[in-house]
Enzyme design. Structure first.
Site, PDB file in Angstrom:
ATOM      1  N   ASP A 143       0.822  -1.201   0.000  1.00 30.90           N
ATOM      2  CA  ASP A 143       0.000   0.000   0.000  1.00 30.90           C
ATOM      3  C   ASP A 143       0.860   1.255   0.000  1.00 30.90           C
ATOM      4  OD1 ASP A 143      -2.279  -1.550   0.112  1.00 30.90           O
ATOM      5  OD2 ASP A 143      -2.454  -1.437   2.294  1.00 30.90           O
ATOM      6  N   TYR A 194       6.841  -9.887   7.002  1.00 33.62           N
ATOM      7  CA  TYR A 194       6.679  -8.452   7.216  1.00 33.62           C
ATOM      8  C   TYR A 194       7.135  -8.097   8.624  1.00 33.62           C
ATOM      9  CZ  TYR A 194       3.757  -7.509   3.064  1.00 33.62           C
ATOM     10  OH  TYR A 194       3.286  -7.330   1.789  1.00 33.62           O
TER      11      TYR A 194
END
Length: 258
Positions: free
Chosen positions: A55, A110
Site C-alpha cells: 500500500d 513483514y
C-alpha cells in the site's frame, strides 16, 4: 532474452503504492521506466510482475520483480538498473523459468515497528499469539474477491530499545490485514481494548480497531523454495546509503536540539 527475478527495496514515502495507477508515481511505474531505459523494449515484452502488492507508504526490503531481460549477465543487469534508478534499489537476482509466477511464494515476512512508550508488551504478545493459525480475518482486512480464511504461520513480538518489533510470517495476506491486526494489538497494549474484544472480532463480531500507520510496515522478504537469489556485486549502494544516513543524522541532531 531471460526471465529474471530481482529482489527490490524501496521506501514507501515517494510512491502511491506498488501497483500502476494512472496519474500517480508507483513502484511498478518506476521499475518499468528503469527497464525501458536500459533495454529499449516494450512494456508487453518486459511483462513485469511483482510478488506482493504494498500500500501507499509501506516499505520493502525484499519484494520481487519478475520480467524479461535482454541483458543476460546478472551483474550487468543489476548495475544498469541501479545506475538509472532513483528510489528503487535492485538488490539480488535469479534466473527463473517461463512459467514462474512471483505471486506463488512459499513465505512472505513483514515487520512492523511500534514505539514502546505506554505499551504493555506482554499483553501485545498475548494478543498477537491469537492470530496465529487458520482464522477468518474478515474483521481484519479490507475485503476483496479473495477468501478471508487463511493461515498465519507466526507472529513474533520483541523489544529493541524503545521499539516493539512485530514480525509476521505467512504465505500471503489480505489487503490491510497486517495494519489492522497491529491496530488491534496496539489497542490491547495501551489498555484501550481487551484480548476478549479481539477474540470476539476473530469470531465474527462486528468490531474494528482501526488501521495502523503505513510507514512503520516493511515487507522484509519473499521466499521461494526452488529459487536462489545471488548478489553478484558488492557495494552497489554505498554512496546512496552514506548520503541518506548523513541526512538522517542532520535531522536527528536538529530535533534533539529542540
Amino acid at each position: 532474452m531471460i526471465r529474471a527475478a530481482v529482489k527490490i527495496a524501496y521506501l514507501g514515502e515517494p510512491f502511491y503504492g506498488s501497483q500502476i495507477q494512472p496519474g500517480h508515481r508507483t513502484v511498478e511505474g518506476d521499475i518499468l521506466s528503469d527497464l525501458r531505459t536500459i533495454m529499449k523494449i516494450s512494456d508487453e515484452d518486459i511483462d513485469l510482475r511483482l510478488a506482493s502488492r504494498t500500500d501507499r507508504g509501506v516499505n520493502s526490503l525484499g519484494n520481487v520483480a519478475v520480467f524479461y531481460s535482454s541483458i543476460d549477465d546478472p551483474g550487468i543487469l543489476l548495475k544498469a538498473l541501479n545506475a538509472v534508478s532513483k528510489d528503487v534499489f535492485y538488490r539480488s537476482v535469479a534466473t527463473v523459468g517461463e512459467d514462474f509466477n512471483p505471486r506463488f511464494a512459499d513465505i512472505r515476512r513483514y515487520r512492523y515497528l511500534v514505539r514502546s512508550e505506554g505499551m504493555d508488551v506482554q499483553a501485545m504478545r498475548n494478543c498477537a499469539d491469537m492470530f496465529v493459525g487458520k482464522h477468518d480475518f474478515t474483521r481484519f482486512c479490507k475485503p476483496d474477491e479473495r477468501s478471508a480464511n487463511l493461515a498465519l504461520d507466526s507472529v513474533e513480538v520483541h523489544e529493541e530499545g524503545d521499539l516493539v518489533v512485530l514480525d509476521f510470517s505467512a504465505r500471503y495476506y489480505l489487503w490491510n490485514m497486517i495494519r489492522r491486526m497491529v491496530a488491534a494489538i496496539m489497542s490491547v497494549g495501551r489498555g484501550d481494548s481487551t484480548i476478549s474484544d479481539v477474540r470476539d472480532a476473530l469470531n465474527g463480531k462486528d468490531l474494528s480497531f482501526g488501521l495502523a500507520r503505513a510507514d512503520a510496515l516493511t515487507l522484509i522478504d519473499v521466499f521461494y523454495k526452488d529459487v536462489e537469489f545471488a548478489t553478484p556485486l558488492t557495494g552497489m549502494f554505498d554512496g546512496k546509503i552514506g548520503e541518506e544516513l548523513f541526512k538522517d543524522r542532520l535531522r536527528s541532531m536538529f530535533f534533539a536540539s529542540l
